[in-house]
Design a protein around this motif. Structure first.
Motif, PDB file in Angstrom:
ATOM      1  N   TYR A 408       0.838  -1.209   0.000  1.00  0.00           N
ATOM      2  CA  TYR A 408       0.000   0.000   0.000  1.00  0.00           C
ATOM      3  C   TYR A 408       0.869   1.253   0.000  1.00  0.00           C
ATOM      4  N   LEU A 409       1.885   1.279   0.861  1.00  0.00           N
ATOM      5  CA  LEU A 409       2.766   2.447   0.930  1.00  0.00           C
ATOM      6  C   LEU A 409       3.529   2.640  -0.381  1.00  0.00           C
ATOM      7  N   LEU A 410       3.958   1.540  -0.995  1.00  0.00           N
ATOM      8  CA  LEU A 410       4.691   1.653  -2.245  1.00  0.00           C
ATOM      9  C   LEU A 410       3.770   2.115  -3.379  1.00  0.00           C
ATOM     10  N   PHE A 411       2.533   1.645  -3.378  1.00  0.00           N
ATOM     11  CA  PHE A 411       1.580   2.079  -4.401  1.00  0.00           C
ATOM     12  C   PHE A 411       1.392   3.593  -4.334  1.00  0.00           C
ATOM     13  N   LEU A 412       1.426   4.169  -3.137  1.00  0.00           N
ATOM     14  CA  LEU A 412       1.216   5.599  -2.952  1.00  0.00           C
ATOM     15  C   LEU A 412       2.519   6.400  -3.051  1.00  0.00           C
ATOM     16  N   ARG A 413       3.541   5.797  -3.632  1.00  0.00           N
ATOM     17  CA  ARG A 413       4.782   6.525  -3.904  1.00  0.00           C
ATOM     18  C   ARG A 413       4.581   7.376  -5.155  1.00  0.00           C
ATOM     19  N   GLU A 419      -1.034  19.018 -13.102  1.00  0.00           N
ATOM     20  CA  GLU A 419      -2.343  19.676 -13.007  1.00  0.00           C
ATOM     21  C   GLU A 419      -3.116  19.226 -11.779  1.00  0.00           C
ATOM     22  N   GLY A 420      -2.390  19.150 -10.657  1.00  0.00           N
ATOM     23  CA  GLY A 420      -3.029  18.788  -9.398  1.00  0.00           C
ATOM     24  C   GLY A 420      -3.290  17.313  -9.213  1.00  0.00           C
ATOM     25  N   ARG A 421      -2.849  16.502 -10.163  1.00  0.00           N
ATOM     26  CA  ARG A 421      -3.014  15.048 -10.053  1.00  0.00           C
ATOM     27  C   ARG A 421      -1.682  14.402  -9.695  1.00  0.00           C
ATOM     28  N   PHE A 422      -1.793  13.249  -9.047  1.00  0.00           N
ATOM     29  CA  PHE A 422      -0.599  12.551  -8.569  1.00  0.00           C
ATOM     30  C   PHE A 422      -0.519  11.174  -9.230  1.00  0.00           C
ATOM     31  N   ILE A 433      -3.109   8.050  -9.094  1.00  0.00           N
ATOM     32  CA  ILE A 433      -3.426   7.723  -7.701  1.00  0.00           C
ATOM     33  C   ILE A 433      -4.669   8.522  -7.319  1.00  0.00           C
ATOM     34  N   GLN A 434      -5.783   7.822  -7.090  1.00  0.00           N
ATOM     35  CA  GLN A 434      -7.043   8.474  -6.733  1.00  0.00           C
ATOM     36  C   GLN A 434      -7.290   8.296  -5.238  1.00  0.00           C
ATOM     37  N   ASP A 435      -6.616   9.133  -4.467  1.00  0.00           N
ATOM     38  CA  ASP A 435      -6.641   9.020  -3.007  1.00  0.00           C
ATOM     39  C   ASP A 435      -6.531  10.418  -2.430  1.00  0.00           C
ATOM     40  N   ASP A 436      -7.397  10.747  -1.474  1.00  0.00           N
ATOM     41  CA  ASP A 436      -7.373  12.077  -0.869  1.00  0.00           C
ATOM     42  C   ASP A 436      -6.078  12.353  -0.112  1.00  0.00           C
ATOM     43  N   GLN A 437      -5.323  11.309   0.213  1.00  0.00           N
ATOM     44  CA  GLN A 437      -4.058  11.479   0.921  1.00  0.00           C
ATOM     45  C   GLN A 437      -2.851  11.501  -0.019  1.00  0.00           C
ATOM     46  N   ALA A 438      -3.085  11.606  -1.323  1.00  0.00           N
ATOM     47  CA  ALA A 438      -1.970  11.548  -2.275  1.00  0.00           C
ATOM     48  C   ALA A 438      -0.955  12.665  -2.046  1.00  0.00           C
ATOM     49  N   ALA A 439      -1.433  13.882  -1.760  1.00  0.00           N
ATOM     50  CA  ALA A 439      -0.502  14.999  -1.521  1.00  0.00           C
ATOM     51  C   ALA A 439       0.346  14.754  -0.286  1.00  0.00           C
ATOM     52  N   TYR A 440      -0.260  14.204   0.749  1.00  0.00           N
ATOM     53  CA  TYR A 440       0.488  13.870   1.974  1.00  0.00           C
ATOM     54  C   TYR A 440       1.593  12.860   1.662  1.00  0.00           C
ATOM     55  N   TYR A 442       2.962  12.262  -1.213  1.00  0.00           N
ATOM     56  CA  TYR A 442       3.959  12.894  -2.079  1.00  0.00           C
ATOM     57  C   TYR A 442       5.017  13.590  -1.225  1.00  0.00           C
ATOM     58  N   THR A 443       4.562  14.324  -0.222  1.00  0.00           N
ATOM     59  CA  THR A 443       5.486  15.015   0.680  1.00  0.00           C
ATOM     60  C   THR A 443       6.343  14.023   1.455  1.00  0.00           C
ATOM     61  N   MET A 444       5.701  12.971   1.942  1.00  0.00           N
ATOM     62  CA  MET A 444       6.438  11.983   2.741  1.00  0.00           C
ATOM     63  C   MET A 444       7.527  11.300   1.918  1.00  0.00           C
ATOM     64  N   TRP A 445       7.185  10.885   0.699  1.00  0.00           N
ATOM     65  CA  TRP A 445       8.177  10.191  -0.133  1.00  0.00           C
ATOM     66  C   TRP A 445       9.287  11.141  -0.593  1.00  0.00           C
TER      67      TRP A 445
END
Length: 506
Positions: A408-413, A419-422, A433-440, A442-445
């Protein structure tokens, strides 16, 4: 090719066996909705109970939407075919059933008086609905319109007509079973009916009758009913059947209709005697828990892993020996033991095996990438309680859960923003990545090493509602697997994990 109809069935010398003519079966059910879930689950279950001589009642269907008409139902004498396809007990199932439970279909906008006339039918006992999740909402309206706009408005008008027709007879109340996919759907519908009754200044005696002598039951339905197949598939099926059917739908084998009710409900609506998939019990929350933790939770623990292994659909995963081995042990050895009482371990294991059969269904194309939508909220809601229960009961690291969490963590890398998409990346190809935590993430990785990221994410109580880093050994396992996935690739890491797991079990 001739259309499916009563005359056609009669000419086939028993090839398509039907119960009695609808005219000989009293109309016991009023149904709001003509959708495929209703036709592929409750209607088919009623048809089966009729065939076994258990219920012996037909369904009057109310078409509430303004689009379309009832021509397809009229043309086929309300008959339709359900093509059941899937896997049961590891065996492939292909079955075609002609459902004949519907007696007639009435349109609310043009036949409201006929629908209200059904309230005078003394044989009527059951109300079923599926008006989508937004259907059960309060609309402040006059229920004396023809018809009221909302489903609760229509139902309240019907109940009021029945109350008047039978002068408040306590024996003429109805069992109301909404199947909309919201928690406590019966309780919510009942609250709306009561509020709407007060807003319409209906008499206190009616409100008392509605509360005391009608039963709004919470229900849970679970069956994948994809509906009408592609044109070429439908044409092939019709060639095999020997007739045309514009109402033909596909359905998986598995069926669940859990109804929260007492012995009174069981006696008047005894479908549980005809099919094991019907459960009538005082509390259906344990069955909701089974579905949430094993079916939905199993998907969530494995969707990122499967996708990063190059598997696009669920059935592809079940045909992949290593992945199939992983998900089987996840469900049977780690998730099922966390299911709380009153369900027994035997019931949890049986349900898990049925879920695995559903995952193996070659007739349904369920994409792993679509399951990853809102991955983080699903992980929190479905799987964090399961992880905590595993620790509470066994006090050690759930190995497969930790592995799934690492994937899960690797998928969200996030490797790219646009244009605001991750976007993440699989084998050099970007995926959204269609997840409300994608920006978070992104910062973490961007700012943390692998081990520091795992530690920070697990400590984030805003994400999980608890500090997962406090679970003994969980952080270390997740970090170990995540580093291996980054260094060696996900498929290779899964292979090594499977070899170690098999060695430990032997």
């Amino acid at each position: 090719m001739e259309y499916l109809s009563r005359d056609f069935v009669s000419s086939q010398n028993g090839q398509h066996i039907l119960p009695q003519e609808p005219s000989s079966l009293p109309e016991k059910v009023l149904q709001f909705g003509t959708g495929v879930l209703l036709r592929g689950l409750p209607d088919l279950l009623i048809d089966e109970a009729n065939r076994q001589g258990i219920f012996n009642g037909s369904i009057v269907v109310v078409k509430s939407t303004s689009s379309g008409d009832t021509a397809e139902f009229d043309q086929q004498d309300n008959l339709y075919t359900v093509c059941i396809r899937g896997v049961q007990d590891a065996a492939r199932v292909e079955q075609n059933v002609v459902c004949s439970a519907i007696s007639r279909v009435l349109t609310a906008n043009t036949q409201w008086d006929e629908i209200l006339a059904c309230a005078k039918n003394p044989a009527l006992e059951i109300v079923i609905s599926n008006t989508t999740e937004v259907g059960i909402k309060l609309v402040k309206e006059d229920i004396h319109q023809t018809p009221p706009a909302s489903f609760p408005g229509k139902l309240l008008a019907f109940l009021y007509a029945r109350y008047q027709a039978f002068a408040g007879d306590p024996n003429k109340g109805l069992i109301i079973t909404p199947t909309e996919l919201i928690p406590d759907n019966g309780d919510k519908l009942e609250r709306i009916l009561l509020e709407l009754a007060h807003l319409n200044n209906l008499e206190a005696d009616f409100i008392d009758w509605m509360e005391q002598h009608n039963h709004c039951c919470n229900t849970l339905v679970d069956r994948i009913v994809p509906g009408k197949p592609a044109a070429d598939v439908k044409a092939d099926i019709e060639t095999q059947l020997g007739y045309r059917d514009d109402l033909l739908i596909m359905s998986e084998v598995y069926a669940l209709w859990a109804i929260e009710g007492d012995e009174y409900v069981k006696t008047r609506f005894p479908l549980h005697l005809a099919h094991e998939g019907v459960i009538i019990a005082p509390d259906i929350n344990p069955y909701r828990e089974l579905k949430l933790r094993i079916l939905n939770g199993g998907h969530t623990f494995t969707c990122g892993l499967a996708y990063l292994c190059g598997l696009d659909t669920v059935v592809e995963g079940m045909n992949h020996p290593l992945f199939a081995h992983f998900i089987e042990h996840l469900l049977l050895d780690e998730i099922a033991p966390t299911i709380p009482q009153p369900l027994t371990q035997a019931e949890a294991q049986t349900f898990a095996k049925k879920v695995l059969d559903r995952f193996r269904n070659p007739f349904i194309e369920h994409k792993w990438l679509s399951i990853t939508m809102q991955y983080s909220s699903k992980m929190q809601m479905r799987n964090v309680p399961t992880i905590l229960r595993y620790y509470d009961s066994l006090g050690m690291v759930p190995e497969h859960m930790a592995f799934g969490f690492a994937a899960y963590l690797l998928f969200l890398r996030v490797v790219k923003t646009e244009e605001g998409r991750f976007y993440g990346q699989r084998n050099g190809v970007d995926y959204l990545i269609q997840d409300d935590q994608a920006a978070y993430f992104y910062t973490m990785w961007q700012n943390f090493s692998t081990r520091a990221l795992v530690s920070a994410v697990l400590k984030n109580e805003d994400l999980w509602g608890t500090d997962l880093s406090l679970l003994n050994g969980f952080e270390e396992k997740v970090a170990f697997h995540l580093e291996a996935m980054k260094d060696r690739g996900v498929s290779r890491t899964l292979e090594n994990f499977s070899h170690i797991a098999q060695a430990a079990q032997s």
